[in-house]
Write an enzyme that holds these catalytic residues in place. Sequence first.
Site, PDB file in Angstrom:
ATOM      1  N   THR A   2       0.824  -1.215   0.000  1.00 20.34           N
ATOM      2  CA  THR A   2       0.000   0.000   0.000  1.00 20.34           C
ATOM      3  C   THR A   2       0.856   1.262   0.000  1.00 20.34           C
ATOM      4  O   THR A   2       2.072   1.209   0.214  1.00 20.34           O
ATOM      5  CB  THR A   2      -0.916   0.046   1.247  1.00 20.34           C
ATOM      6  OG1 THR A   2      -0.099   0.237   2.400  1.00 20.34           O
ATOM      7  CG2 THR A   2      -1.725  -1.240   1.391  1.00 20.34           C
ATOM      8  N   CYS A   3       0.207   2.397  -0.205  1.00 25.03           N
ATOM      9  CA  CYS A   3       0.903   3.685  -0.243  1.00 25.03           C
ATOM     10  C   CYS A   3       1.035   4.312   1.133  1.00 25.03           C
ATOM     11  O   CYS A   3       1.004   5.531   1.272  1.00 25.03           O
ATOM     12  CB  CYS A   3       0.152   4.648  -1.166  1.00 25.03           C
ATOM     13  SG  CYS A   3       0.207   4.110  -2.867  1.00 25.03           S
ATOM     14  N   ASP A   4       1.147   3.487   2.169  1.00 21.07           N
ATOM     15  CA  ASP A   4       1.277   3.970   3.534  1.00 21.07           C
ATOM     16  C   ASP A   4       2.703   3.704   4.007  1.00 21.07           C
ATOM     17  O   ASP A   4       3.184   2.571   3.920  1.00 21.07           O
ATOM     18  CB  ASP A   4       0.265   3.217   4.411  1.00 21.07           C
ATOM     19  CG  ASP A   4       0.243   3.724   5.844  1.00 21.07           C
ATOM     20  OD1 ASP A   4       1.337   4.016   6.385  1.00 21.07           O
ATOM     21  OD2 ASP A   4      -0.841   3.819   6.416  1.00 21.07           O
ATOM     22  N   GLY A   5       3.374   4.755   4.491  1.00 19.99           N
ATOM     23  CA  GLY A   5       4.754   4.611   4.935  1.00 19.99           C
ATOM     24  C   GLY A   5       4.921   3.644   6.098  1.00 19.99           C
ATOM     25  O   GLY A   5       6.008   3.117   6.338  1.00 19.99           O
TER      26      GLY A   5
ATOM     27  N   ASN B 274      -6.579   1.252   0.108  1.00 19.99           N
ATOM     28  CA  ASN B 274      -5.919   1.384  -1.201  1.00 19.99           C
ATOM     29  C   ASN B 274      -6.507   0.420  -2.232  1.00 19.99           C
ATOM     30  O   ASN B 274      -5.868   0.094  -3.222  1.00 19.99           O
ATOM     31  CB  ASN B 274      -4.414   1.109  -1.108  1.00 19.99           C
ATOM     32  CG  ASN B 274      -3.571   2.384  -1.071  1.00 19.99           C
ATOM     33  OD1 ASN B 274      -2.352   2.303  -0.957  1.00 19.99           O
ATOM     34  ND2 ASN B 274      -4.161   3.553  -1.170  1.00 19.99           N
TER      35      ASN B 274
END
Length: 395
Positions: free
Chosen positions: A334-337, A377
Amino acid sequence: MTEHVVVRPEHGPTGTIHDFLDQHRPATPCLVIDLAVVEMRYRELLAAWPHSRICYAVKANPAPEILRLLVGLGAEFDVASPAEIQLCLAAGADGGRLSYGNTIKKATDIAFAYARGVRRFTTDSVGDLHVIADHAPGAWVCCRLLVQPAGSPTPFGRKFGCDAAMAVELLRGAAELGLRPAGVAFHVGSQQIDPGAWAEGIAQAALIGRQLAACAITLPELNLGGGFPVRYRTEVPTPIEYATAIRRALGNQFAAPPVTVIEPGRAIVAEAGVLRSEVVLVSRKSAGDPYRWVYLDVGRYGGLAETEGEAITYALATRHDGQPGGPVVLAGPTCDGDDVIYQRSDYRLPLALAAGDHVDFLGAGAYTASYSSISFNGFAPLPTYCLAAETHADT
Ligand SMILES: *Cc1c(COP(=O)(O)O)cnc(C)c1O
């Protein structure tokens, strides 16, 4: 939404999950549960705790096939919400086998449970106790004690339970409100690696019991919670070692120990599951970077919630195992750090590992599918495949 398929593979008692993965090549990520292992783990706990009630903590893995199997084996169930109650009833359990262990519940939740025959509730506050008295008249009530032993990578902190003095007041209050004081409950934290971790809660429970005996209240049971660990990357003591240490503590504290209840979640289902993922990308942050970043199609939100803080470190398997390896950082898609799985836990994977290869998370049957988000996402929840137990001749 989550897919549940019971598959009866043609193959015999060993390697069932891998046979299934080889033959059916399901889309990844997915969780595959071998029900025969669930049964084995349940029977192992039963053997270690022959005179206890075993209450499966549904949140660990609520797959209907697992619940049905455990209903058939005579288990009871620890539930935390109306939806978990529904799942257990649908699997064939009656309300009398359910215990509402969550201390945080709405009046409507309690009424829902009571209407379906649930007669055991856990509390840790006067507010909740009164709601139980109003909506579940005559029910059995356990009081959760706040304990904070070391030894758990995922401790409960101070969220649940109260001190011993308040427990005495709540159990006495329960009797005055027409409820039935059942006993003390505590949980030493999940994946508890120290068999001695129960001793303090047992000592406090005995003290509470003595104080209530002075007002003619006897507590018939003691709920020892869950916390029994499984082997991930390192060995853990056996169920028998836990039972022995806990029985010794009970013998030290009670002249006549109450009936014990255990609430295993992880210990019943973890080792029955393999979570198969696929490598999406392997990269480095600079030309000389010794670390490869291995991005998988599963991460923190797809079922690996327990890798938060790297609390649970799963053993991994790939088809290249045994070949030369190197250090990796493992991350989700996903685009989560924060969707990084492991960067501090010294994971190494084969250098040959490439996009399209599978990475299997072993011992992943607990707290994975039930934790996966519904579409962060756009990634779907983790599907579960349960392999039928009856294919195993010797269980
Ligand atoms: C989660 C939970 C359990 C199960 O814990 P495990 O560590 O998985 O055995 C048992 N009891 C209660 C009240 C829980 O919340």
